[in-house]
Write an enzyme that holds these catalytic residues in place. Structure first.
Site, PDB file in Angstrom:
ATOM      1  N   ASP A  20      14.861  24.779 -54.789  1.00 19.60           N
ATOM      2  CA  ASP A  20      14.751  25.604 -53.329  1.00 19.60           C
ATOM      3  C   ASP A  20      14.858  24.348 -52.542  1.00 19.60           C
ATOM      4  OD1 ASP A  20      12.827  26.570 -51.812  1.00 19.60           O
ATOM      5  OD2 ASP A  20      10.963  25.613 -52.459  1.00 19.60           O
ATOM      6  N   ASN A  36       9.273  33.006 -49.947  1.00 15.24           N
ATOM      7  CA  ASN A  36       8.526  32.093 -50.049  1.00 15.24           C
ATOM      8  C   ASN A  36       7.223  31.717 -50.339  1.00 15.24           C
ATOM      9  OD1 ASN A  36      11.408  32.265 -51.349  1.00 15.24           O
ATOM     10  ND2 ASN A  36      11.792  30.378 -50.317  1.00 15.24           N
TER      11      ASN A  36
HETATM   12  P1  13P Z   1       4.737  27.904 -48.028  1.00 18.44           P
HETATM   13  O1  13P Z   1       4.799  26.659 -48.817  1.00 18.44           O
HETATM   14  O2  13P Z   1       4.703  27.257 -46.446  1.00 18.44           O
HETATM   15  O3  13P Z   1       4.151  28.470 -48.334  1.00 18.44           O
HETATM   16  O4  13P Z   1       6.984  27.728 -47.963  1.00 18.44           O
HETATM   17  C1  13P Z   1       6.997  27.485 -49.388  1.00 18.44           C
HETATM   18  C2  13P Z   1       8.336  27.911 -49.215  1.00 18.44           C
HETATM   19  O5  13P Z   1       9.081  28.755 -48.153  1.00 18.44           O
HETATM   20  C3  13P Z   1       9.004  27.041 -50.064  1.00 18.44           C
HETATM   21  O6  13P Z   1      10.950  26.742 -50.058  1.00 18.44           O
END
Ligand code: 13P
Length: 288
Positions: free
Chosen positions: A84, A230
């Site tokens: 990520d 996400n």
């Molecule tokens: P949040 O922590 O706001 O749910 O976002 C998660 C995200 O976008 C990981 O890349």
């Protein structure tokens, strides 16, 4: 076996639902997410930030843990292990370690540099059969030390990056990592629609910052081409609240209540409930 996110997202894009990316932090997190996806018969993407990667002792440890868990728990639904908000170097490290999917977040580079680096990684990922997520227009807020300015993506730049052959595209549309402030203006559906029109109906779009986005906005985003959403902070909040309750109720002081498996159990159940709710909302149940 880990799979690339390509097929699950192509199906989601065509079937008008989204696959959840749930970020992992440790064994409990991973187990909770995998078991819930299996129970719901949903494909799933395990997200690993570079910070969480360090915390879990590096990408090799994570690949070993996830592969072992898929086997040990008898997981049959498609699972992608995804970096990520990866840096250029981080993407290469994950490819080498055995991740099945990576995000290269070049949104902070000038567009020409983002294009050049993304193009190179498309080639590497294609050769190895891995999926690649790219980003245009930084997501607002902070996640594990990655701070984004919250710029709204330029649909023309999205088209340039999509045309490189990336698997999925994250675009800033007013979304923010972490909790949304009271005065948040909401998602920019006008921009999402323009991006969707530019990149075409085969390109799965990614919505970061899934925590706290109201259900109606999620549904509208999916109808406009979002196929991957996400979620990170919401699982953390649920885990922390359940753990706090266990301790505040003094349950660790009764019998063997101090056993770490008991201390962590309510948090695990809270993560499962959160993941289940999101899978239902995103529409990916029974799509494995
Ligand atoms: P949040 O922590 O706001 O749910 O976002 C998660 C995200 O976008 C990981 O890349």
């Amino acid at each position: 076996m880990l799979v690339s996110a390509k097929e699950m997202l192509a199906k989601a894009r065509a079937g008008h639902y989204a696959v959840g990316q749930f970020n992992i932090n440790n064994l409990e997190w991973t187990k909770a997410i995998l078991l819930t996806a299996e129970e719901m018969k949903s494909p799933v993407i395990l997200g690993v930030s570079e910070g969480a990667g360090k915390y879990m002792c590096g990408y090799d440890t994570i690949v070993g843990m996830v592969n072992g868990m898929i086997k040990g728990l008898g997981i049959t639904v498609p699972v992608a292990l995804h970096l990520d908000h990866g840096s250029y170097e981080g993407a290469y490290k994950c490819i080498e370690a055995g991740f099945s999917s990576v995000m290269f977040d070049g949104s902070h580079y000038p567009i020409d540099e983002n294009i050049a680096k993304t193009r190179e990684l498309v080639e590497v990922c294609n050769k190895k059969g891995l999926s690649l997520e790219a980003e245009v227009g930084a997501i607002g807020g902070e996640e594990d030390g990655v701070i984004g300015g919250g710029e709204v993506a330029d649909p023309k730049e999205c088209k340039m990056i999509a045309d490189l052959g990336v698997t999925m595209l994250a675009a800033g549309i007013g979304n923010i990592h972490g909790k949304y402030p009271e005065n948040w203006a909401g998602l920019r559906f006008d921009v999402l629609e323009a991006i969707s029109n530019e990149v075409g109906e085969d390109m799965p779009l990614v919505l970061h910052g899934g925590t706290g986005i109201p259900a109606d906005m999620i549904k509208r985003a999916i109808s406009l081409g979002v196929s991957k959403i996400n979620v990170n902070t919401e699982c953390q909040l649920a885990f922390a609240a359940a753990t706090r309750q266990y301790i505040e109720e003094g349950k660790d002081l009764v019998g063997k209540g101090f056993d770490p498996r008991k201390v962590l159990a309510p948090g695990v159940e809270a993560i499962k409930a959160t993941v289940k709710e999101k899978i239902e909302l995103f529409g990916s149940a029974n799509k494995a």
